[in-house]
Design an enzyme around this catalytic site. Structure first.
Site, PDB file in Angstrom:
ATOM      1  N   HIS A   1      13.699 -31.814 -34.752  1.00 49.31           N
ATOM      2  CA  HIS A   1      12.573 -32.090 -35.508  1.00 49.31           C
ATOM      3  C   HIS A   1      11.569 -30.929 -36.710  1.00 49.31           C
ATOM      4  O   HIS A   1      11.248 -31.405 -36.729  1.00 49.31           O
ATOM      5  CB  HIS A   1      11.719 -32.561 -34.864  1.00 49.31           C
ATOM      6  CG  HIS A   1      11.801 -33.708 -33.886  1.00 49.31           C
ATOM      7  ND1 HIS A   1      12.253 -35.281 -34.574  1.00 49.31           N
ATOM      8  CD2 HIS A   1      12.493 -33.947 -32.567  1.00 49.31           C
ATOM      9  CE1 HIS A   1      12.475 -36.239 -33.590  1.00 49.31           C
ATOM     10  NE2 HIS A   1      13.170 -35.332 -32.360  1.00 49.31           N
TER      11      HIS A   1
ATOM     12  N   GLU B   1       8.739 -19.174 -22.072  1.00 44.21           N
ATOM     13  CA  GLU B   1       9.453 -17.843 -21.028  1.00 44.21           C
ATOM     14  C   GLU B   1       9.799 -16.841 -21.301  1.00 44.21           C
ATOM     15  O   GLU B   1       9.407 -15.335 -21.525  1.00 44.21           O
ATOM     16  CB  GLU B   1       8.971 -17.558 -19.163  1.00 44.21           C
ATOM     17  CG  GLU B   1       8.805 -16.474 -18.894  1.00 44.21           C
ATOM     18  CD  GLU B   1       7.839 -15.347 -18.848  1.00 44.21           C
ATOM     19  OE1 GLU B   1       6.794 -15.894 -19.700  1.00 44.21           O
ATOM     20  OE2 GLU B   1       7.347 -14.381 -17.964  1.00 44.21           O
TER      21      GLU B   1
ATOM     22  N   LYS C   1       8.962 -13.338 -23.530  1.00 44.66           N
ATOM     23  CA  LYS C   1       9.741 -11.296 -22.724  1.00 44.66           C
ATOM     24  C   LYS C   1      10.155 -11.133 -23.715  1.00 44.66           C
ATOM     25  O   LYS C   1       9.824  -9.439 -23.979  1.00 44.66           O
ATOM     26  CB  LYS C   1      10.284 -11.919 -21.983  1.00 44.66           C
ATOM     27  CG  LYS C   1      10.331 -12.402 -20.099  1.00 44.66           C
ATOM     28  CD  LYS C   1       9.335 -11.454 -19.667  1.00 44.66           C
ATOM     29  CE  LYS C   1       8.081 -11.438 -19.745  1.00 44.66           C
ATOM     30  NZ  LYS C   1       6.889 -12.606 -19.269  1.00 44.66           N
TER      31      LYS C   1
ATOM     32  N   ARG D   1       1.108   1.356  -5.859  1.00 39.47           N
ATOM     33  CA  ARG D   1       1.274   0.906  -5.332  1.00 39.47           C
ATOM     34  C   ARG D   1       0.060  -0.288  -4.707  1.00 39.47           C
ATOM     35  O   ARG D   1       0.037  -1.462  -3.495  1.00 39.47           O
ATOM     36  CB  ARG D   1       1.736   0.774  -3.828  1.00 39.47           C
ATOM     37  CG  ARG D   1       3.182   2.317  -4.060  1.00 39.47           C
ATOM     38  CD  ARG D   1       3.779   2.370  -2.412  1.00 39.47           C
ATOM     39  NE  ARG D   1       4.500   1.862  -1.760  1.00 39.47           N
ATOM     40  CZ  ARG D   1       5.027   0.770  -1.365  1.00 39.47           C
ATOM     41  NH1 ARG D   1       5.916   1.422  -2.576  1.00 39.47           N
ATOM     42  NH2 ARG D   1       5.410   0.631  -0.445  1.00 39.47           N
TER      43      ARG D   1
ATOM     44  N   ASN E   1       1.117  -0.122   5.935  1.00 36.05           N
ATOM     45  CA  ASN E   1       0.917  -0.622   4.521  1.00 36.05           C
ATOM     46  C   ASN E   1       2.262  -2.127   5.137  1.00 36.05           C
ATOM     47  O   ASN E   1       2.601  -1.874   5.914  1.00 36.05           O
ATOM     48  CB  ASN E   1       2.293  -0.359   4.258  1.00 36.05           C
ATOM     49  CG  ASN E   1       2.942  -0.807   2.746  1.00 36.05           C
ATOM     50  OD1 ASN E   1       2.469  -1.693   2.356  1.00 36.05           O
ATOM     51  ND2 ASN E   1       4.126   0.171   2.456  1.00 36.05           N
ATOM     52  N   GLY E   2       1.211  -2.997   5.291  1.00 36.21           N
ATOM     53  CA  GLY E   2       1.757  -4.765   5.318  1.00 36.21           C
ATOM     54  C   GLY E   2       1.347  -5.132   6.157  1.00 36.21           C
ATOM     55  O   GLY E   2      -0.289  -5.114   5.742  1.00 36.21           O
TER      56      GLY E   2
ATOM     57  N   CYS F   1       0.710  -1.222  -0.687  1.00 38.89           N
ATOM     58  CA  CYS F   1      -0.117   0.014  -0.120  1.00 38.89           C
ATOM     59  C   CYS F   1       0.697   1.194  -0.176  1.00 38.89           C
ATOM     60  O   CYS F   1       2.059   0.848   0.023  1.00 38.89           O
ATOM     61  CB  CYS F   1      -0.610   0.158   1.364  1.00 38.89           C
ATOM     62  SG  CYS F   1      -1.882  -1.668   1.604  1.00 38.89           S
TER      63      CYS F   1
ATOM     64  N   LYS G   1      -1.737  -4.682 -19.470  1.00 38.25           N
ATOM     65  CA  LYS G   1      -1.775  -5.433 -17.919  1.00 38.25           C
ATOM     66  C   LYS G   1      -2.540  -6.204 -17.951  1.00 38.25           C
ATOM     67  O   LYS G   1      -2.506  -7.994 -17.461  1.00 38.25           O
ATOM     68  CB  LYS G   1      -1.942  -4.816 -17.097  1.00 38.25           C
ATOM     69  CG  LYS G   1      -0.881  -5.394 -15.101  1.00 38.25           C
ATOM     70  CD  LYS G   1       0.511  -5.549 -15.453  1.00 38.25           C
ATOM     71  CE  LYS G   1       1.038  -6.522 -14.690  1.00 38.25           C
ATOM     72  NZ  LYS G   1       2.570  -7.742 -15.587  1.00 38.25           N
TER      73      LYS G   1
ATOM     74  N   GLU H   1       7.307  -9.490 -26.461  1.00 35.12           N
ATOM     75  CA  GLU H   1       5.731  -8.862 -26.047  1.00 35.12           C
ATOM     76  C   GLU H   1       6.750  -7.868 -25.848  1.00 35.12           C
ATOM     77  O   GLU H   1       6.406  -6.774 -26.119  1.00 35.12           O
ATOM     78  CB  GLU H   1       5.442  -8.970 -24.833  1.00 35.12           C
ATOM     79  CG  GLU H   1       6.020  -9.133 -23.791  1.00 35.12           C
ATOM     80  CD  GLU H   1       5.356 -10.220 -22.816  1.00 35.12           C
ATOM     81  OE1 GLU H   1       4.498  -9.539 -22.962  1.00 35.12           O
ATOM     82  OE2 GLU H   1       6.124 -10.336 -21.389  1.00 35.12           O
TER      83      GLU H   1
ATOM     84  N   TRP I   1      -3.283  -1.449  -0.953  1.00 27.88           N
ATOM     85  CA  TRP I   1      -4.007  -2.510  -1.621  1.00 27.88           C
ATOM     86  C   TRP I   1      -3.960  -4.086  -1.189  1.00 27.88           C
ATOM     87  O   TRP I   1      -3.462  -4.318  -0.214  1.00 27.88           O
ATOM     88  CB  TRP I   1      -2.257  -2.855  -2.385  1.00 27.88           C
ATOM     89  CG  TRP I   1      -2.053  -3.867  -3.213  1.00 27.88           C
ATOM     90  CD1 TRP I   1      -2.930  -3.963  -4.563  1.00 27.88           C
ATOM     91  CD2 TRP I   1      -1.542  -5.174  -3.731  1.00 27.88           C
ATOM     92  NE1 TRP I   1      -2.177  -5.541  -5.242  1.00 27.88           N
ATOM     93  CE2 TRP I   1      -1.872  -5.930  -4.666  1.00 27.88           C
ATOM     94  CE3 TRP I   1      -1.202  -6.335  -2.988  1.00 27.88           C
ATOM     95  CZ2 TRP I   1      -1.481  -7.131  -4.912  1.00 27.88           C
ATOM     96  CZ3 TRP I   1      -0.870  -6.925  -2.382  1.00 27.88           C
ATOM     97  CH2 TRP I   1      -0.760  -7.952  -3.754  1.00 27.88           C
TER      98      TRP I   1
HETATM   99  O1  M6R Z   1      -2.898 -11.761 -14.708  1.00 29.89           O
HETATM  100  P1  M6R Z   1      -2.608 -13.411 -15.759  1.00 29.89           P
HETATM  101  O2  M6R Z   1      -1.145 -14.120 -15.202  1.00 29.89           O
HETATM  102  O3  M6R Z   1      -3.753 -13.929 -15.756  1.00 29.89           O
HETATM  103  O4  M6R Z   1      -1.769 -12.829 -16.868  1.00 29.89           O
HETATM  104  C1  M6R Z   1      -1.626 -13.579 -18.250  1.00 29.89           C
HETATM  105  C2  M6R Z   1      -0.965 -13.152 -18.967  1.00 29.89           C
HETATM  106  O5  M6R Z   1      -2.188 -12.403 -20.382  1.00 29.89           O
HETATM  107  C3  M6R Z   1      -0.088 -12.345 -19.106  1.00 29.89           C
HETATM  108  O6  M6R Z   1       0.802 -13.150 -18.125  1.00 29.89           O
HETATM  109  C4  M6R Z   1       0.801 -11.888 -20.249  1.00 29.89           C
HETATM  110  O7  M6R Z   1       1.515 -13.061 -20.906  1.00 29.89           O
HETATM  111  C5  M6R Z   1       2.122 -11.010 -19.849  1.00 29.89           C
HETATM  112  N1  M6R Z   1       1.956 -10.190 -20.640  1.00 29.89           N
HETATM  113  C6  M6R Z   1       3.658 -11.581 -19.669  1.00 29.89           C
HETATM  114  O8  M6R Z   1       4.415 -11.119 -19.873  1.00 29.89           O
END
Ligand code: M6R
Length: 618
Positions: free
Chosen positions: A514, A491, A495, A27, A102-103, A2, A613, A498, A76
């Site tokens: 393959h 992963e 990264k 936060r 906060n905590g 928070c 997000k 994206e 939060w």
């Molecule tokens: O909030 P979520 O973990 O459900 O989100 C899933 C994906 O949308 C999320 O992980 C997305 O792939 C990210 N941008 C990856 O960095």
């Protein structure tokens, strides 16, 4: 996580506190609140939602903006759903003491029981209201001043906190204290005003002089007199250094980092600790997690576990497949939530469905949860955002406690999800007897060391930056891994795609021959995870195959490796650990690499094109 902020001085406190809260909204923004004191009346205004909602309320009430003392909070949610009552500030039962926090107070339930037996009643479900009443009770019992009462109360508390406390009978004072959560104090000229905040952003335009409290320190801030900082446990005075703030406002909002993504990468050691804090007790050989403990029979008798998730969370689910099958010998299937719901899956009452989601709002994952429930499965949620839709919709669950993740590219969400899933797998392994007692103890000890190892790893940033500079103009990249590190390859590729918009694919290293091997030439960078456990020899063979086709090899190896070093163009060393925990380390260089490449290519790191997000559309 928070945000807290406060002001005491000669100016109107309201605009300073409210602007400060807006700066701290990164936060958390489940709810917002402010306490103002005009010399006579304490006025608390608070509401669910963002600071803009709070302003709508205070605009209707003149008293809500009056005074030269104020403390505020942006929440939060951790304990108690985000609603008006659970919002901060919280008053003590008498109404005279006010706190923002906060905590997490982990032993709040015990303290609350004790306070109820002494006649206290509570309006909210929060741990924070327990703390302010504990301070009131100590003040009454000991007949002491506020500062002493805060200090004595905090010695009874287990958990983490940054707090600011105000007492109507001491209108020239604010008390602050810290353990685990940050707090900064801004010092005005001639001690004529002071500022308090979770970071320095709320007061950067008023003063450059600041004190950052260390863990287990508290400060008594007295208007026109000054600040006294003490150690909470031994009462000794601390000779605190005043720091000159160097940073610009924008940098401070990101905690001094250029981007939220970088900040979040660096937050991982703490985020991992926050995930296992209170759940894993290595010395006693205990893992406890209410959501699992309360449903332990279901977990132990499950025919299989089905994991549903999207994106990075799906990759964490793949790591979990290795963890659950290896440690607890439970069959696991990992499903893209978006596919699962559209193919009439076979689910029975003996299945456990685990939904993983940072935001807890991903529409496909939420729909998969509802489908699994409708078919009679027990559904367990792993979310970061407290009170989110998936957290509410599932039968039980556990939060990762990673703190808000603002950068669209998930980083600390991934490592904290894996940490939590490791705890569950280990707990089930122990209960089922599929791992020995001594192995269980050893896993716990090893997991406890991971945050320090991530911290160490973050120091190789300059080396990663150099590798990024060499490969930033590549148009295609391959990421290869085997076993526990195959999902890390996926992963790593995600990264890079994206945030830098470079095409990248993750593959199990052995699958390369393959098909993808046809892509390899001298222009193709190939990132290979070749840690010393698991299938090291096989991966070395795969690296040889790349070498013979002139591909560029960037290998992530275990410290001290000599074989791969001979063959690869670059090696990135990670500290030694159990194979099961290597994903927590091998993923970090890939996060940094994507970050640096995106920065070098001048891309919008935190808000990459076409992404959001939290994906709340199907
Ligand atoms: O909030 P979520 O973990 O459900 O989100 C899933 C994906 O949308 C999320 O992980 C997305 O792939 C990210 N941008 C990856 O960095």
């Amino acid at each position: 996580m928070c945000g807290i902020t406060g002001y005491i001085g000669y100016r109107d406190a309201y605009p300073i506190v409210v602007k400060g809260l807006q700066r701290l909204e990164y936060r958390g923004y489940d709810s917002a609140g402010i306490m103002m004191f005009d010399g006579e009346t304490i006025c608390v205004s608070k509401t669910k939602g963002k600071v803009s909602e709070l302003e709508k309320i205070t605009d209707l009430n003149e008293q809500a903006k009056k005074g030269n003392i104020g403390i505020g909070h942006t929440r939060w949610a951790t304990h108690g759903v985000p609603n008006d009552v659970n919002s901060h500030p919280h008053n003590s039962m008498s109404g005279d003491l006010v706190i923002v926090h906060n905590g997490i107070i982990e032993n709040y339930a015990t303290l609350k029981k004790e306070l109820i037996s002494r006649g206290y009643s509570f309006k909210s479900d929060t741990d924070t209201e327990v703390l302010i009443n504990l301070i009131e009770e100590v003040k009454k019992q000991e007949g002491c001043k506020l500062g002493k009462a805060v200090q004595l109360a905090l010695t009874q508390v287990v958990g983490a906190y940054a707090i600011a406390v105000f007492d109507k009978s001491k209108p020239n004072e604010i008390i602050v204290a810290k353990l685990g959560s940050p707090i900064a104090i801004g010092i005005g000229k001639d001690n004529a005003e002071f500022f308090v905040a979770s970071d320095a952003s709320p007061f950067i335009e008023y003063t450059k002089d600041a004190i950052y409290l260390e863990d287990e320190e508290m400060a008594i801030i007295k208007l026109n007199k000054g600040i006294k900082v003490r150690k909470i446990h031994d009462d000794s005075l601390v000779d605190t250094k005043i720091q000159e703030l160097q940073l610009s406002l924008e940098q401070i909002e990101k905690g001094g980092y250029d981007h939220f993504m970088l900040k979040e990468i660096h937050e991982q050691p703490k985020a991992i600790i926050d995930t296992y804090r209170g759940r894993m007790i290595p010395n006693e050989g205990i893992i406890r997690m209410a959501g699992v403990d309360d449903n332990i029979e279901k977990f132990l008798n499950a025919d299989r576990i089905i994991i549903v998730a999207c994106g990075t969370s799906w990759h964490a689910g793949l790591v979990a497949e290795y963890l659950f099958e290896d440690l607890a010998r439970i069959p696991v299937e990992v499903e893209y939530a978006s596919e699962f719901r559209y193919r009439n899956p076979i689910i029975t009452e003996k299945d456990i469905v685990i939904a993983i989601s940072q935001s807890g709002e991903t529409a496909d994952t939420l729909a998969a949860v509802k489908l699994a429930k409708s078919k009679g499965a027990f559904v367990f949620g792993i979310c970061n955002v407290v009170g989110s839709s998936i957290a509410r919709e599932t039968h039980a669950g556990a939060y990762t406690h990673a703190g808000p993740e603002i950068g669209v590219a998930s980083t600390k969400a991934f490592t904290t999800q894996i940490t939590l899933l490791s705890l569950i797998a280990l707990k089930l392994g122990k209960e089922k007897g599929t791992i020995s007692k001594s192995a269980f103890h050893s896993y716990l000890q090893t997991l406890q060391l991971i945050p320090n190892k991530v911290e160490e790893l973050l120091k190789i940033d300059e080396q990663i930056k150099y590798i990024a500079s060499v490969y930033k103009d590549a148009t295609n990249c391959l990421y290869l891994g085997r076993g526990f590190n195959f999902p890390v390859a996926l992963e790593g590729a995600l990264k890079l795609k994206e945030i830098s918009y470079i095409h990248a694919e993750g593959y199990p290293a052995a699958e390369m021959k393959h098909g993808p091997i046809a892509l390899i030439d001298e222009n193709m960078p190939i990132f290979v995870i070749a840690t010393n456990k698991g299938h090291y020899d096989k991966v070395v063979s795969n690296i040889q195959e790349i070498k013979s086709r002139s591909g560029k090899i960037i290998a992530v190896v275990t410290e001290g490796d000599v074989i791969v070093k001979e063959i690869a163009d670059h090696v990135i060393e990670i500290p030694e650990t159990e194979e099961a925990f290597t994903p927590l380390l091998t993923t970090v260089p890939f996060q940094l690499l994507s970050y640096h490449i995106a920065v070098m290519l001048d891309k919008n790191v935190d808000q990459p094109r076409n992404l959001a997000k939290s994906v709340t559309v199907e």
